[in-house]
Design a protein around this motif. Structure first.
Motif, mmCIF file in Angstrom:
data_model
loop_
_atom_site.group_PDB
_atom_site.id
_atom_site.type_symbol
_atom_site.label_atom_id
_atom_site.label_comp_id
_atom_site.label_asym_id
_atom_site.label_seq_id
_atom_site.Cartn_x
_atom_site.Cartn_y
_atom_site.Cartn_z
ATOM 1 N N HIS A 241 0.940 -1.134 -0.080
ATOM 2 C CA HIS A 241 0.088 0.052 -0.167
ATOM 3 C C HIS A 241 0.872 1.175 -0.176
ATOM 4 O O HIS A 241 1.327 1.643 1.019
ATOM 5 N N HIS B 233 1.112 5.231 -2.211
ATOM 6 C CA HIS B 233 0.673 6.246 -3.258
ATOM 7 C C HIS B 233 1.832 6.967 -4.210
ATOM 8 O O HIS B 233 2.131 7.948 -3.420
ATOM 9 N N HIS C 121 -9.665 1.619 1.221
ATOM 10 C CA HIS C 121 -9.127 2.390 2.297
ATOM 11 C C HIS C 121 -10.527 2.311 3.376
ATOM 12 O O HIS C 121 -11.591 2.489 2.881
ATOM 13 N N HIS D 28 -5.618 0.815 6.682
ATOM 14 C CA HIS D 28 -5.824 1.696 7.708
ATOM 15 C C HIS D 28 -6.576 1.139 8.993
ATOM 16 O O HIS D 28 -6.094 0.586 10.122
ATOM 17 N N ASN E 279 2.305 3.602 2.823
ATOM 18 C CA ASN E 279 1.127 4.435 2.367
ATOM 19 C C ASN E 279 1.688 5.767 1.521
ATOM 20 O O ASN E 279 2.081 5.784 0.567
HETATM 21 ZN ZN LIG Z 1 -3.645 4.759 1.303
#
Ligand SMILES: [Zn+2]
Length: 425
Positions: free
Chosen positions: A57, A59, A207, A239, A306
Motif C-alpha cells: 500500500h 501512493h 481504504h 488503515h 502509504n
Molecule cells: Zn492509502
C-alpha cells in the motif's frame, strides 16, 4: 546442474541452519547446505536473505508534493482537500517524475513487489494511471508493480468517477480499490466496487474505517459482501484505525470475522500516527490497529508505507524495515517473537495478501533476493538493518556498500586516518 551463481551460507527467517542458494538464469535452482559446483560464488557469512520486501500500500502518484500543499492542521480532512486541489495541476510527466524518485528509494531499500494505489476521478482523470503504468514497465528490471485504481474522493457522490474507473479497468488496471468514508453513501460505494471487481475479475483493496470512533464500522459490510460474492482471499482493507479503539474482547470478535471472511488487513503506521487523534491536546492516542494481535487469530496482515512527503504523511524514505520498526514501537511489540512477526508483515504475509504465487526462497521461484547485514529477522526490525544488495530475477538490481570507519593509528593521530574497516569487524 548448471548454476550461474552460488550464494554461500545464507540465513533465512525461521530456519535454523545456514543454506547455500544456487541461481541458474533468473530462477533459484538449488537450496541446500554445502552445494557442490564451480559456479562463481559469494560468501554471505550467515547474513539474512529474504525474497525482497513486499509493499502492499503506497501512493506513488501523490508523493513529494509538500511544496504545493498546506499541512497546518495535520488532519485527514485537510490532507484530502489539499491534495484534491493540488492534483488539478498534475500532468502525466510531473506524476511520472515524482513517482520515479519515490520508487527508486523503495528499490534501494529492498522492496521488490509493490501494490500502488492510483487516484482516478474527474479532477486528475487517467493521468496518474498512465504515468504509473509507464513506470511499472520502465522499472520491471527491479520491481514488480501492480496498480490499484480507486476513487479517493468518493464514487456515488462524484459523477464521472465510475466511468473513469471502468476505463482504467479496461486499460489493464491490476485491481480496484474503494474509499467509502469519503462517499455520501458508504455501503452503496462498497457495493459498486464489488460489482466492478466482479465485472473485470479483479481483487479489491479498500481504504476503510479511518478514524477512532468505534461506535460504527464499515468492516462488517465489507465482510458481508465478501461472503455474499464468494470473494474470500481477494479482499484487503487498509488503515482500519478504528480497531485501535476496540477493547480486547471486541477486537477478538472482529479478528475472527476477518479470518472467517478471508479479508486481509494493511496497517499504515506512519500515516495513522500522524493523522489520528488530532482532536486531543494531550495524551494523544496512537491510532494504530494492532496488526500482530490480528495475526494471532489467523488474519493476513501487512505493514506498509502509504504516503511519502505529502499532507497525509510529511515523512518517509520508503524503507519497509522502518515501517516495521515504527509499528513495533507504537504497538509496544518488543519481544523476539513479536519482532519476528513484524518482519513477516513486510515479507511473507503481504505476499499472501497480494496472492503472489511465486514469492520467497524456494527452488523454482524467481531469484529475487535481498541480503541484510544481520543474522535474524527480529534484529533486522529492532536495529533498522539496511540491505546490502539485491538480485531481481538473478540480476543485481541495487547495492548499498557498507559504511567504513577510519580509526587513527598511533603515529597519524591528528593528521591522517589509519586502515578503514567496517563497524564491529
Ligand atoms: Zn492509502
Amino acid at each position: 546442474m548448471g548454476l550461474d551463481l552460488i550464494l554461500r551460507n545464507a540465513r533465512i527467517a525461521h530456519c535454523a541452519e545456514g543454506l547455500d542458494i544456487g541461481i541458474a538464469g533468473a530462477r533459484i535452482a538449488a537450496l541446500a547446505p554445502d552445494l557442490a559446483g564451480d559456479a562463481p560464488q559469494q560468501q554471505l557469512d550467515g547474513r539474512l536473505v529474504l525474497g525482497g520486501f513486499v509493499e502492499t500500500h503506497i501512493h506513488l502518484d501523490k508523493s513529494c508534493i509538500l511544496d504545493r500543499c498546506r499541512s497546518e492542521e495535520g488532519t485527514l480532512k485537510e490532507a484530502i482537500s489539499e491534495v484534491a486541489a493540488a492534483k488539478r495541476a498534475f500532468t502525466e510527466d510531473d506524476i511520472y517524475a515524482r513517482a520515479r524518485g519515490t520508487l527508486e528509494k523503495a528499490i534501494l531499500h529492498g522492496t521488490m513487489r509493490m501494490r500502488t494505489h492510483v487516484e482516478v476521478d474527474p479532477r486528475v482523470g487517467l493521468k496518474g494511471f498512465h504515468a504509473v503504468r509507464r513506470l511499472k514497465d520502465d522499472y520491471a528490471w527491479a520491481i514488480d508493480i501492480e496498480l490499484c485504481v480507486f476513487p479517493q474522493e468518493g464514487l456515488l457522490n462524484d459523477p464521472g468517477s465510475e466511468e473513469l474507473l471502468v476505463a482504467a479497468c479496461e486499460q489493464g488496471a491490476d485491481l480496484i480499490g474503494g474509499c467509502p468514508y469519503t462517499d455520501s453513501n458508504p455501503h452503496g460505494h462498497i457495493a459498486r466496487i464489488f460489482a466492478l471487481a466482479r465485472q473485470f475479475d479483479l481483487d479489491i483493496d479498500f481504504h476503510l474505517d479511518f478514524d477512532l470512533d468505534a461506535s460504527w464500522m464499515d468492516i462488517d459490510e465489507v465482510c458481508r459482501q465478501t461472503a455474499a460474492h464468494r470473494y474470500g482471499g481477494r479482499v484487503a482493507v487498509g488503515h482500519v484505525t478504528k480497531f485501535s479503539a476496540l477493547a480486547p474482547a471486541r477486537l477478538t470478535d472482529v479478528a475472527r470475522r476477518l479470518a472467517d471472511a478471508g479479508v486481509a488487513v494493511t496497517v499504515l503506521p506512519a500515516t495513522d500516527l500522524f493523522l489520528m487523534g488530532r482532536e486531543h491536546a494531550h495524551s494523544v492516542p496512537r491510532g494504530v490497529a494492532p496488526a500482530h494481535r490480528l495475526c494471532d487469530h489467523g488474519v493476513i496482515c501487512s505493514l506498509a508505507t502509504n504516503n511519502v512527503l505529502n499532507p497525509f504523511t510529511p515523512f518517509g524514505d520508503c524503507s519497509l524495515i522502518r515501517m516495521a520498526n515504527l509499528y513495533a514501537n507504537a504497538a509496544q511489540a518488543g519481544r523476539p517473537g513479536e519482532l519476528a512477526a513484524c518482519f513477516d508483515m513486510i515479507t511473507t504475509l503481504p505476499a499472501r495478501l497480494m496472492n503472489l504465487q511465486d514469492y520467497g526462497l524456494a527452488v523454482g521461484n524467481p531469484a529475487d533476493l535481498v541480503v541484510l547485514d544481520c543474522a535474524d529477522a527480529g534484529s533486522a526490525v529492532a536495529e533498522l538493518t539496511v540491505p546490502l544488495f539485491g538480485l531481481k530475477r538473478g540480476r543485481r538490481s541495487f547495492a548499498r556498500p557498507s559504511p567504513l570507519l577510519y580509526p587513527p593509528t598511533s603515529d597519524t593521530i591528528g593528521r591522517s586516518a589509519g586502515s578503514p574497516h567496517s563497524p564491529a569487524d
